[in-house]
Design an enzyme around this catalytic site. Sequence first.
Site, PDB file in Angstrom:
ATOM      1  CD  GLU A 141      -0.836  -1.512   3.069  1.00 24.23           C
ATOM      2  OE1 GLU A 141      -1.101  -1.562   4.256  1.00 24.23           O
ATOM      3  OE2 GLU A 141      -0.818  -2.501   2.321  1.00 24.23           O
ATOM      4  CE  LYS A 180      24.020  -8.984   3.614  1.00 22.51           C
ATOM      5  NZ  LYS A 180      25.305  -8.702   2.973  1.00 22.51           N
ATOM      6  N   PRO A 181      20.310  -5.363   7.352  1.00 24.71           N
ATOM      7  CG  PRO A 181      19.135  -5.810   9.326  1.00 24.71           C
ATOM      8  CD  PRO A 181      20.521  -5.733   8.767  1.00 24.71           C
ATOM      9  CB  CYS A 373     -12.831  14.241  26.770  1.00 19.46           C
ATOM     10  SG  CYS A 373     -14.088  14.389  25.490  1.00 19.46           S
ATOM     11  CG  HIS A 499      -9.307  15.807  23.948  1.00 19.17           C
ATOM     12  ND1 HIS A 499      -9.058  14.634  24.610  1.00 19.17           N
ATOM     13  CD2 HIS A 499     -10.537  15.685  23.404  1.00 19.17           C
ATOM     14  CE1 HIS A 499     -10.083  13.814  24.463  1.00 19.17           C
ATOM     15  NE2 HIS A 499     -10.993  14.431  23.739  1.00 19.17           N
ATOM     16  CD  GLU A 501      -5.705  15.262  25.729  1.00 21.81           C
ATOM     17  OE1 GLU A 501      -6.155  16.161  26.460  1.00 21.81           O
ATOM     18  OE2 GLU A 501      -6.404  14.325  25.284  1.00 21.81           O
TER      19      GLU A 501
END
Length: 538
Positions: A141, A180-181, A373, A499, A501
């Site tokens: 995707e 390597k990765p 909330c 909210h 935050e």
Amino acid sequence: MVSSLGKGLTAASIGYLLECRGIKIAMLKLDPYLNVDPGTMNPFQHGEVYVTDDGAETDLDLGHYYRYTHSPLTRASNATSGQIYDTVIKKERKGEYLGKTVQVIPHVTDEIKARIEACSVQEPDTEVVLVEIGGTIGDIESLPFLEAIRQFRHARPADCMNIHLTYVPYLKAAGEVKTKPTQHSVQALREIGIIPDMIICRCEQSLNEELKEKISLFCNVRKEAVIDEKDVEHSIYEVPGMLHRQGLDLMICEMLHLEKGTSDLSRWEKMVHSVLHPKGKVVIGIVGKYMDHQDAYKSVFEALHHGAAAAGVELEIRKFESDRIVENGSVEQAIGGCEGYLVPGGFGSRGWEGKILTAHYCRTKNIPYFGLCLGMQVMLVEFARYALGLKEAHSTEVDPNTPDPVVSMLAEQKQLQNLGGTMRLGAYPCELKPGSLAEQAYGKKLIWERHRHRYEFNNAYKKAFEEKGMLFSGKLERGELCEISEVAGHPWMLGVQFHPEFKSKPLEPHPLFCDFIRTILLHRTKVQSSVNQACSKS
Ligand code: GLN
């Protein structure tokens, strides 16, 4: 290369470093999933949903962008495959592609490129758009996004650069660091025509010169452009400094032919220093439903950290699953021992009773409580049941047939059929009552905060609540919706329907989080001195 490496945090740190050089940036997150937005996903699937001022429900990486940078953050800052396909299909139905076969290339990729352009023109004088692509290299995707990026660069070779974030693991058994990765993921990128100019390596320890040389050689990047981003010991806010010291921002300026400016990180470094050298500690309990998921309450954790740092103390968060409080039978045993409790937002009926027990415990024992909330709705239901004696009071979200619906659905929500993107979302103005805790904390009378909810306090109960000592200290400007409530006479029991935050930054900690923690420290000193007095008397 793999998920959860910290792409969002790294992108945000890069954004911050460019801003430090006086460069105006905009940030964009591209998410390859098919949901139109993450608003309908379970926090276990996706983590927190971050809400912007203009009411978009977005990826939690936008929270990092907000905390680190001044990038505009709006609906234009996050695009998903779902949105892109939705736009393309709507255009096709309108006949905008008349006569053509509509395909991933060029129609979907064109739409992705248009999103990048749109992000860049949100504010005048934007110089750099930082585009973060979700998912991992090799996902089916994410291919259209990577292809769009390739085309974008093809059209403007001098104005683009690609940064690849990889994982360089240390294998304990072999006693070796493995590159390597990284070689493989760079190879996979090259196959689709993307050549990274810089490789940022997430690793446990700094990479030595030899390893950097190896990555440079195999991956075809300059050695100085192999940057390590090792695990931070204490605070994620150490990341920008770490990248800056390796010359990352300077190199980006060179590669993109930008005026370098001089960089000043001093305010940030001062903040990091105080985070790393706290004077004391505060212990806060969070009672929620997704406590095992690292990212479900991301902004809440961060905002608490900002508040603690502002008070110069370290923060210990204790996480409690609300279900288990009920199972335990004793609230004290289940959650006791913290100096303050926070109940964050949430949806659905699971976990409610444990949160009510938490609110009851805090109210009756004079322990500071902060409800966000749903956390405010819980606080109001607890008050109705135990201070007003309305034993069956509830929110209609949980019990539609309650005889006392003290929290009920917003009028505008009642006719809605679709659940996606239809809550009360985004920033609304709120008037604060003079003399209230909230007004003192904010130090002003009118604030703007972001919402994401369908239910609200039922004003039919307002008078009865006030008579028993609930102070409704914030209401929608020119409206009646109750946005903040406080228990009078309690050291700090405050709930907000919004909210806060989402609007806390390490350099601009949110006033309510600061006040919550400051009060806890003050409360502690008071309790301590009364204990001392009692001891000296006896
Ligand atoms: N479920 C509640 C509502 O929709 C609270 C939402 C929230 O906490 N974000 O009103």
